[in-house]
Design a protein around this motif. Structure first.
Motif, PDB file in Angstrom:
ATOM      1  N   GLY A 183       0.709  -1.176  -0.062  1.00  0.00           N
ATOM      2  CA  GLY A 183       0.117   0.097   0.009  1.00  0.00           C
ATOM      3  C   GLY A 183       0.741   1.212  -0.003  1.00  0.00           C
ATOM      4  N   GLY A 184       0.194   2.328   0.453  1.00  0.00           N
ATOM      5  CA  GLY A 184       0.907   3.605   0.426  1.00  0.00           C
ATOM      6  C   GLY A 184       1.578   3.951  -0.714  1.00  0.00           C
ATOM      7  N   LYS A 185       2.808   4.513  -0.423  1.00  0.00           N
ATOM      8  CA  LYS A 185       3.699   5.067  -1.437  1.00  0.00           C
ATOM      9  C   LYS A 185       3.804   4.208  -2.573  1.00  0.00           C
ATOM     10  CE  LYS A 185       5.894   8.965   0.616  1.00  0.00           C
ATOM     11  NZ  LYS A 185       7.021   9.359   1.508  1.00  0.00           N
ATOM     12  N   VAL A 186       4.352   2.941  -2.375  1.00  0.00           N
ATOM     13  CA  VAL A 186       4.699   1.753  -3.401  1.00  0.00           C
ATOM     14  C   VAL A 186       3.386   1.569  -4.251  1.00  0.00           C
ATOM     15  CG1 VAL A 186       5.269  -0.587  -3.494  1.00  0.00           C
ATOM     16  CG2 VAL A 186       5.950   0.557  -1.523  1.00  0.00           C
ATOM     17  N   ASP A 187       2.259   1.574  -3.744  1.00  0.00           N
ATOM     18  CA  ASP A 187       0.810   1.369  -4.330  1.00  0.00           C
ATOM     19  C   ASP A 187       0.808   2.553  -5.201  1.00  0.00           C
ATOM     20  OD1 ASP A 187      -1.240   0.403  -5.097  1.00  0.00           O
ATOM     21  OD2 ASP A 187      -2.365   1.442  -3.601  1.00  0.00           O
ATOM     22  N   ASN A 188       0.914   3.716  -4.617  1.00  0.00           N
ATOM     23  CA  ASN A 188       0.632   4.830  -5.450  1.00  0.00           C
ATOM     24  C   ASN A 188       1.411   4.919  -6.762  1.00  0.00           C
ATOM     25  OD1 ASN A 188      -1.185   7.088  -5.230  1.00  0.00           O
ATOM     26  ND2 ASN A 188      -0.364   7.514  -3.160  1.00  0.00           N
ATOM     27  N   PHE A 189       2.798   4.810  -6.529  1.00  0.00           N
ATOM     28  CA  PHE A 189       3.785   4.594  -7.585  1.00  0.00           C
ATOM     29  C   PHE A 189       3.432   3.592  -8.687  1.00  0.00           C
ATOM     30  CE2 PHE A 189       7.812   3.160  -9.192  1.00  0.00           C
ATOM     31  CZ  PHE A 189       8.069   4.249 -10.144  1.00  0.00           C
ATOM     32  N   MET A 190       3.229   2.477  -8.160  1.00  0.00           N
ATOM     33  CA  MET A 190       2.973   1.506  -9.151  1.00  0.00           C
ATOM     34  C   MET A 190       1.618   1.449  -9.982  1.00  0.00           C
ATOM     35  SD  MET A 190       4.195  -1.913  -7.357  1.00  0.00           S
ATOM     36  CE  MET A 190       5.846  -2.628  -7.526  1.00  0.00           C
ATOM     37  N   MET A 191       0.767   2.349  -9.456  1.00  0.00           N
ATOM     38  CA  MET A 191      -0.478   2.258  -9.729  1.00  0.00           C
ATOM     39  C   MET A 191      -0.675   3.377 -10.989  1.00  0.00           C
ATOM     40  SD  MET A 191      -2.527  -0.053  -9.537  1.00  0.00           S
ATOM     41  CE  MET A 191      -1.301  -1.528  -8.970  1.00  0.00           C
ATOM     42  N   ARG A 192       0.295   4.448 -10.727  1.00  0.00           N
ATOM     43  CA  ARG A 192       0.456   5.332 -11.691  1.00  0.00           C
ATOM     44  C   ARG A 192       0.996   5.140 -12.867  1.00  0.00           C
ATOM     45  NH1 ARG A 192      -1.720   8.138  -8.230  1.00  0.00           N
ATOM     46  NH2 ARG A 192      -3.685   7.002  -9.344  1.00  0.00           N
ATOM     47  N   ILE A 193       1.934   3.781 -12.766  1.00  0.00           N
ATOM     48  CA  ILE A 193       2.507   3.455 -14.020  1.00  0.00           C
ATOM     49  C   ILE A 193       1.449   2.568 -14.591  1.00  0.00           C
ATOM     50  CG2 ILE A 193       4.259   1.789 -15.035  1.00  0.00           C
ATOM     51  CD1 ILE A 193       5.885   2.517 -12.785  1.00  0.00           C
ATOM     52  N   VAL A 194       0.778   1.859 -13.796  1.00  0.00           N
ATOM     53  CA  VAL A 194      -0.486   1.059 -14.600  1.00  0.00           C
ATOM     54  C   VAL A 194      -1.639   1.790 -15.021  1.00  0.00           C
ATOM     55  CG1 VAL A 194      -2.425  -0.639 -13.972  1.00  0.00           C
ATOM     56  CG2 VAL A 194      -0.070  -1.102 -12.895  1.00  0.00           C
TER      57      VAL A 194
END
Lengths: 303, 322
Positions: A126-137
């Protein structure tokens, strides 16, 4: 009630029997669904025939041009006739089906692995990791993927089957990543994950040995349905001339002969069997996939 | 709401920048450039002159300078020259775009005309034979690849039965502006539009069916029935009203599949739109056209997704990003 508690308390083997339970539920669902059972049977038979027969086909003989029998209609010699080079259609059909299925399978596998890794990491941490990866997706999802795949295929240096699988996988993992992420998000709120964390189990162990098995049925369903879709995309691209290289004929290669109106209109034996085969494969895989989906969702099960 | 829209547009800006960089990089990676191809045939040209010319045109500048120049041109509607057609890309696209928009609109409208009644029937009379037929139809159209279906339609209705023309967007013998011109356009449109529409009904039908099944057991529907609202009114005024708006909002997402679909439909039916132009330009290595088309499609997808997100969040506050 009591017995249940005793069982969960005493028997930690239960977890093991549960994960194999998912497969037996799936199997039961397929047995209940006549259509899925028939599909499984047809697909199995088809694959055995295709992979078995290609072992005995003499590739050299198949690609040899035979000027005496150009465009000959189906006959005893050539059960499905021949193409513009007098080459046997049936043989090309078998090899094409084998290539299409194998390549569709590997694209599904690789895109699945990428999607699963990204989705489960993003969802679990979750959190930052999630945010970053989901922006790429999000970004990959808004790309006009069909056009970009075609562009990549055209400009790729030393283009071959592996390049094709790689290019396709780059664009096809995002949907899976999203799905797996949302399921993992729900899963990590559950008590068993918290309990494991409290006990000090490292994150990677929780992800691989506890969260992953609970997602397995969804993953299997998703991959099955994707396999059908990917065979479709592969043969579609090959039809347009931007799929498998010429050295690796696919079912799409045979269908692409139909871009010539004369062949489309008058020489059905060249393109129709391949189209039909694609259709049958995709329908069978889809029917199996739908049955598996019902098995994964307890509310929809037939029995 | 306004805040959400602003934020959503802000998210779009980095996507737009990355998209443009990606496409510029692709354009640079494409083999050959306008000059080398054009001038190699001219005998007066040698490597020295070519180099000077390239320098004069800024083709040897550092990549970021070239990128900004390219971007500036793009913003002014200048997308370069088509080497094959020897016309500005913008001009070439205009006519093709009209055909593609026409075809896409026809596909969309037809697919709604097919999907909405089927979805309502199968949601309202769940488990009836009609519902089972619709579910079966849905399975089959979901599994069938567009290009196979379009090819079969073309074979059956275009060649075997001969009911429809097999290529082009209009009969060249009829005069522009007349009634028969219009009819010829429609006639050329029917087959590709139906092929595209039938394959793209799945999502709408599936959505409508589950939505109706979920809604029809809700309390407000029971209340309406208890108050004596007729069964058809329960559906039209209470259940469907809630389900229709999201369907309309999916329109933006549909743009992605419409662009992909146009590539196949136009190639198969020889329909002169941007999908067909894309394939022929790639085959002829006319890369300025290819770049422009990818950029336009990317933009269309981006704007479509933006629109859908905004409409959906206006309809359903739960979706709004906080």
């Amino acid at each position: 009630m009591k017995a249940e508690i005793v069982q969960t308390n005493n028997n930690f083997n239960i977890k093991k029997s549960k994960s194999s339970g998912a497969f037996s539920v799936m199997w039961r669902e397929i047995l209940k669904d006549k259509l899925a059972l028939a599909s499984l049977f047809i697909l199995g038979l088809l694959l055995i025939t295709v992979y078995g027969a290609t072992l005995f086909i003499n590739q050299d003989k198949l690609v040899t041009v035979d000027l005496l029998s150009i465009y000959s209609p189906p006959s005893a010699d050539h059960l499905l006739g021949t193409d513009y080079g007098g080459r046997d259609i049936l043989g090309q059909l078998l090899i094409g089906a084998k290539n299409s299925f194998t390549i569709g399978f590997f694209i599904t596998l690789i895109a699945g692995i990428i999607g699963l890794t990204v989705g489960i990491t993003a969802g679990y941490f979750g959190g930052k990791v999630d945010n970053f990866m989901m922006r790429i997706v999000d970004f990959v999802m808004i790309l006009p993927s069909l056009m970009l795949i075609i562009v990549f295929v055209t400009i790729a240096p030393k283009y071959n089957v592996y390049t094709f699988i790689f290019i396709m996988s780059i664009f096809l993992w995002t949907g899976k990543a999203r799905l797996i992420r949302s399921k993992t998000l729900a899963e990590r709120e559950l008590d068993y994950v918290n309990a494991s964390k409290t006990l000090g189990t490292p994150d990677w162990k929780i992800i691989i040995r506890e969260v992953l098995p609970n997602l397995s049925s969804i993953i299997i369903v998703n991959l099955t349905l994707n396999l059908a879709g990917n065979i479709g995309i592969e043969s579609g691209l090959t039809y347009l001339g931007f799929g498998l290289p010429e050295t690796t004929p696919s079912l799409g290669t045979l269908v692409s002969y139909a871009t010539n109106p004369d062949i489309l209109q008058n020489k059905w034996w060249i393109w129709l069997p391949a189209s039909f085969l694609i259709l049958v494969m995709m329908l069978c895989i889809n029917f199996i996939g739908q049955a598996l989906r019902r098995a994964a969702d307890a509310r929809q099960r037939l029995g | 709401m306004l805040k959400f829209i602003l934020r959503r547009i802000l998210i779009m800006i980095p996507q737009l920048i990355i998209l443009s960089v990606l496409i510029f990089a692709l354009a640079k990676a494409m083999p050959g450039d306008a000059l080398t191809g054009q001038l190699a045939s001219s005998p007066k040209m040698d490597a020295q002159t070519l180099h000077e010319l390239k320098q004069k045109l800024g083709m040897l500048d550092p990549p970021y300078v070239q990128y900004f120049r390219w971007l500036k041109g793009l913003l002014h509607g200048d997308m370069g020259m088509s080497i094959i057609h020897q016309t500005p890309v913008t001009q070439l696209l205009a006519g093709r775009m009209e055909n593609t928009i026409l075809l896409s609109a026809a596909v969309l409208i037809l697919s709604y005309l097919i999907a909405i009644p089927l979805g309502i029937v199968s949601g309202r009379w769940t488990d009836s034979w009609a519902d089972k037929m619709v579910v079966g139809y849905n399975y089959i159209t979901f599994a069938t690849p567009l290009f196979i279906f379009a090819l079969l339609m073309l074979f059956i209705f275009g060649f075997v039965l001969g009911w429809f023309p097999t290529s082009g967007s209009v009969d060249i013998r009829v005069e522009n502006g007349t009634f028969s011109y219009f009819m010829s356009k429609v006639n050329h449109l029917i087959l590709p539009a139906f092929s595209g529409a039938i394959i793209s009904t799945t999502v709408t039908i599936q959505y409508l069916r589950t939505e109706i099944i979920d809604t029809k057991i809700k309390d407000f529907v029971k209340t309406a029935r208890a108050k004596g609202v007729s069964e058809s009114n329960v559906y039209t005024r209470h259940i469907l009203r809630n389900s229709f708006l999201p369907i309309a909002a999916f329109l933006g997402y549909d743009i992605v599949s419409l662009i992909g679909g146009s590539v196949f439909l136009e190639s198969i039916y020889g329909y002169p739109g941007i999908g067909q132009l894309f394939i022929t330009s790639i085959a002829q290595r006319d890369f300025s056209v290819v770049t422009a088309l990818v950029m336009i499609s990317g933009l269309a997808t981006l704007v479509g997704t933006l629109l859908s997100d905004i409409i959906l969040s206006a309809v359903d506050p739960r979706i709004r990003i906080e």
